[in-house]
Design a protein around this motif. Structure first.
Motif, PDB file in Angstrom:
ATOM      1  N   UNK A  26       0.825  -1.212   0.000  1.00 30.52           N
ATOM      2  CA  UNK A  26       0.000   0.000   0.000  1.00 30.52           C
ATOM      3  C   UNK A  26       0.858   1.261   0.000  1.00 30.52           C
ATOM      4  N   UNK A  27       2.035   1.195   0.612  1.00 33.63           N
ATOM      5  CA  UNK A  27       2.933   2.349   0.633  1.00 33.63           C
ATOM      6  C   UNK A  27       3.414   2.727  -0.764  1.00 33.63           C
ATOM      7  N   UNK A  28       3.314   1.797  -1.698  1.00 31.92           N
ATOM      8  CA  UNK A  28       3.731   2.103  -3.066  1.00 31.92           C
ATOM      9  C   UNK A  28       2.868   3.211  -3.674  1.00 31.92           C
ATOM     10  N   UNK A  29       1.616   3.305  -3.225  1.00 26.35           N
ATOM     11  CA  UNK A  29       0.755   4.396  -3.694  1.00 26.35           C
ATOM     12  C   UNK A  29       1.348   5.739  -3.268  1.00 26.35           C
ATOM     13  N   UNK A  30       1.824   5.800  -2.034  1.00 29.74           N
ATOM     14  CA  UNK A  30       2.444   7.032  -1.520  1.00 29.74           C
ATOM     15  C   UNK A  30       3.682   7.388  -2.341  1.00 29.74           C
ATOM     16  N   UNK A  31       4.494   6.374  -2.660  1.00 30.14           N
ATOM     17  CA  UNK A  31       5.680   6.625  -3.483  1.00 30.14           C
ATOM     18  C   UNK A  31       5.295   7.142  -4.869  1.00 30.14           C
ATOM     19  N   UNK A  32       4.243   6.546  -5.444  1.00 36.64           N
ATOM     20  CA  UNK A  32       3.790   6.987  -6.755  1.00 36.64           C
ATOM     21  C   UNK A  32       3.290   8.421  -6.736  1.00 36.64           C
ATOM     22  N   UNK A  33       2.578   8.782  -5.673  1.00 39.46           N
ATOM     23  CA  UNK A  33       2.089  10.156  -5.535  1.00 39.46           C
ATOM     24  C   UNK A  33       3.263  11.114  -5.348  1.00 39.46           C
ATOM     25  N   UNK A  53       6.052   6.558 -15.998  1.00 39.32           N
ATOM     26  CA  UNK A  53       4.754   6.432 -15.321  1.00 39.32           C
ATOM     27  C   UNK A  53       4.974   5.922 -13.901  1.00 39.32           C
ATOM     28  N   UNK A  54       4.361   6.538 -12.901  1.00 36.99           N
ATOM     29  CA  UNK A  54       4.601   6.119 -11.518  1.00 36.99           C
ATOM     30  C   UNK A  54       4.180   4.686 -11.241  1.00 36.99           C
ATOM     31  N   UNK A  55       3.118   4.211 -11.907  1.00 38.12           N
ATOM     32  CA  UNK A  55       2.690   2.825 -11.658  1.00 38.12           C
ATOM     33  C   UNK A  55       3.715   1.826 -12.179  1.00 38.12           C
ATOM     34  N   UNK A  56       4.528   2.226 -13.143  1.00 44.11           N
ATOM     35  CA  UNK A  56       5.600   1.361 -13.614  1.00 44.11           C
ATOM     36  C   UNK A  56       6.860   1.527 -12.768  1.00 44.11           C
ATOM     37  N   UNK A  57       7.079   2.725 -12.258  1.00 38.19           N
ATOM     38  CA  UNK A  57       8.232   2.966 -11.418  1.00 38.19           C
ATOM     39  C   UNK A  57       8.171   2.215 -10.093  1.00 38.19           C
ATOM     40  N   UNK A 116      -1.972  -0.501  -8.237  1.00 34.21           N
ATOM     41  CA  UNK A 116      -1.605   0.046  -9.541  1.00 34.21           C
ATOM     42  C   UNK A 116      -2.681   0.972 -10.103  1.00 34.21           C
ATOM     43  N   UNK A 117      -3.937   0.579  -9.950  1.00 34.24           N
ATOM     44  CA  UNK A 117      -5.027   1.402 -10.479  1.00 34.24           C
ATOM     45  C   UNK A 117      -5.186   2.694  -9.685  1.00 34.24           C
ATOM     46  N   UNK A 118      -5.059   2.615  -8.366  1.00 33.38           N
ATOM     47  CA  UNK A 118      -5.145   3.828  -7.548  1.00 33.38           C
ATOM     48  C   UNK A 118      -3.980   4.765  -7.879  1.00 33.38           C
ATOM     49  N   UNK A 119      -2.784   4.202  -8.031  1.00 29.14           N
ATOM     50  CA  UNK A 119      -1.620   5.016  -8.396  1.00 29.14           C
ATOM     51  C   UNK A 119      -1.820   5.666  -9.757  1.00 29.14           C
ATOM     52  N   UNK A 120      -2.348   4.897 -10.707  1.00 27.66           N
ATOM     53  CA  UNK A 120      -2.622   5.425 -12.042  1.00 27.66           C
ATOM     54  C   UNK A 120      -3.587   6.606 -11.958  1.00 27.66           C
ATOM     55  N   UNK A 121      -4.696   6.412 -11.244  1.00 29.77           N
ATOM     56  CA  UNK A 121      -5.723   7.451 -11.171  1.00 29.77           C
ATOM     57  C   UNK A 121      -5.220   8.688 -10.424  1.00 29.77           C
ATOM     58  N   UNK A 122      -4.562   8.486  -9.284  1.00 27.32           N
ATOM     59  CA  UNK A 122      -4.088   9.610  -8.483  1.00 27.32           C
ATOM     60  C   UNK A 122      -3.009  10.409  -9.213  1.00 27.32           C
ATOM     61  N   UNK A 123      -2.126   9.723  -9.910  1.00 28.34           N
ATOM     62  CA  UNK A 123      -1.048  10.432 -10.611  1.00 28.34           C
ATOM     63  C   UNK A 123      -1.607  11.298 -11.737  1.00 28.34           C
ATOM     64  N   UNK A 144      -3.916  -2.583 -20.709  1.00 27.89           N
ATOM     65  CA  UNK A 144      -3.356  -3.935 -20.798  1.00 27.89           C
ATOM     66  C   UNK A 144      -2.021  -4.029 -20.051  1.00 27.89           C
ATOM     67  N   UNK A 145      -1.207  -2.978 -20.149  1.00 25.65           N
ATOM     68  CA  UNK A 145       0.066  -2.987 -19.433  1.00 25.65           C
ATOM     69  C   UNK A 145      -0.148  -2.913 -17.926  1.00 25.65           C
ATOM     70  N   UNK A 146      -1.120  -2.107 -17.489  1.00 28.21           N
ATOM     71  CA  UNK A 146      -1.409  -1.979 -16.055  1.00 28.21           C
ATOM     72  C   UNK A 146      -1.889  -3.312 -15.490  1.00 28.21           C
ATOM     73  N   UNK A 147      -2.830  -3.947 -16.179  1.00 27.11           N
ATOM     74  CA  UNK A 147      -3.349  -5.229 -15.688  1.00 27.11           C
ATOM     75  C   UNK A 147      -2.293  -6.334 -15.798  1.00 27.11           C
TER      76      UNK A 147
END
Length: 254
Positions: A26-33, A53-57, A116-123, A144-147
């Motif tokens: 879950x902390x990965x969302x914080x890193x992505x933000x 892209x943060x979800x890939x990072x 990944x989806x939350x990170x995608x949307x928030x970013x 497709x890449x996210x999933x």
């Protein structure tokens, strides 16, 4: 089988290590933000830039955090001796490992895709129209890449489960995962061309982008698999690891 699944689900949600692993994920969302805020402010100075892209990072860290969950799902039972009791009450060791794989797979798949989806949307929300590169690609083009990235997290967790069953050591299984995820891809880049590109394209960390139709790296030439082949390899990794783990579980005393 239903009772074995219920038992494995109970064991997974009854140990603190599960929540530590999920908390780390879950902390990965914080890193992505945090990454998005940084590049947004940087774009305010430079005007435009092309950022990852943060979800890939965050993906490698997300993969290893949930892969540890797969390892601990089996090695913690060896450490406590609980698996001996489990094997007495459930003598079909294949069913035991299959139930663990189902529970770990479902937990990691849901968690990984949520992160990944939350990170995608928030970013994209934080980017707020700035030209950051990654936010110029719509979700329709990148879903497709996210999933596939979520599937790669699940695959690595199941590889961890298989390695844990085979090695019976938490440290040994985690070290093997770190090598697979970080060390082997680095070593492959030093191979002569075109073998570096070909080998890189079949490594587990590089399969998710190829499922989405992307190349492994512009620096590695023509190392590229069609999406169906990359998906087949992504399934093959945990299948082989679980088969090895089952073999060890079946033929060695618990």
């Amino acid at each position: 089988m239903k009772s074995v699944l219920a038992s494995e689900w109970l064991k997974l949600r009854s140990v603190r290590s599960t929540y530590y692993a999920l908390g780390a994920a879950a902390l990965m969302v914080v890193l992505g933000i945090g990454w998005t805020l940084y590049v947004r402010d940087l774009a305010g100075v430079r005007g435009t830039l092309s950022a990852a892209a943060p979800e890939q990072g965050i993906l490698p860290l997300l993969q290893i955090s949930l892969a540890v969950l797969g390892v601990l799902a089996i090695t913690s039972e060896y450490a406590t001796g609980l698996i001996r009791t489990s094997l007495v009450t459930a003598p079909k060791r294949g069913a035991l490992l299959l139930a663990k794989a189902a529970v770990v797979g479902l937990a990691t798949l849901v968690t990984a895709n949520a992160v990944l989806l939350v990170t995608f949307a928030m970013s994209r929300l934080i980017a707020n129209g700035r030209h950051l590169g990654f936010n110029e690609v719509s979700f329709a083009e990148s879903w497709t890449t996210v999933l596939a990235s979520g599937l790669s997290v699940t695959a690595l967790a199941l590889v961890g489960l298989g390695l844990g069953a085979a090695i019976r050591s938490t440290a040994g299984a985690i070290a093997s995962l770190v090598a697979l995820l970080f060390i082997v891809p680095g070593v492959v880049t030093y191979l002569p061309s075109p073998w570096n590109a070909r080998m890189a394209s079949v490594l587990l960390p590089n399969l998710a982008p190829q499922i989405g139709g992307q190349r492994v790296s512009s620096q590695l030439g023509d190392g590229f698999l069609p999406p169906w082949a990359a998906l087949a390899l992504l399934v093959a990794y945990p299948t082989i690891a679980l088969a090895v783990g089952y073999s060890a579980l079946k033929w060695r005393d618990a």
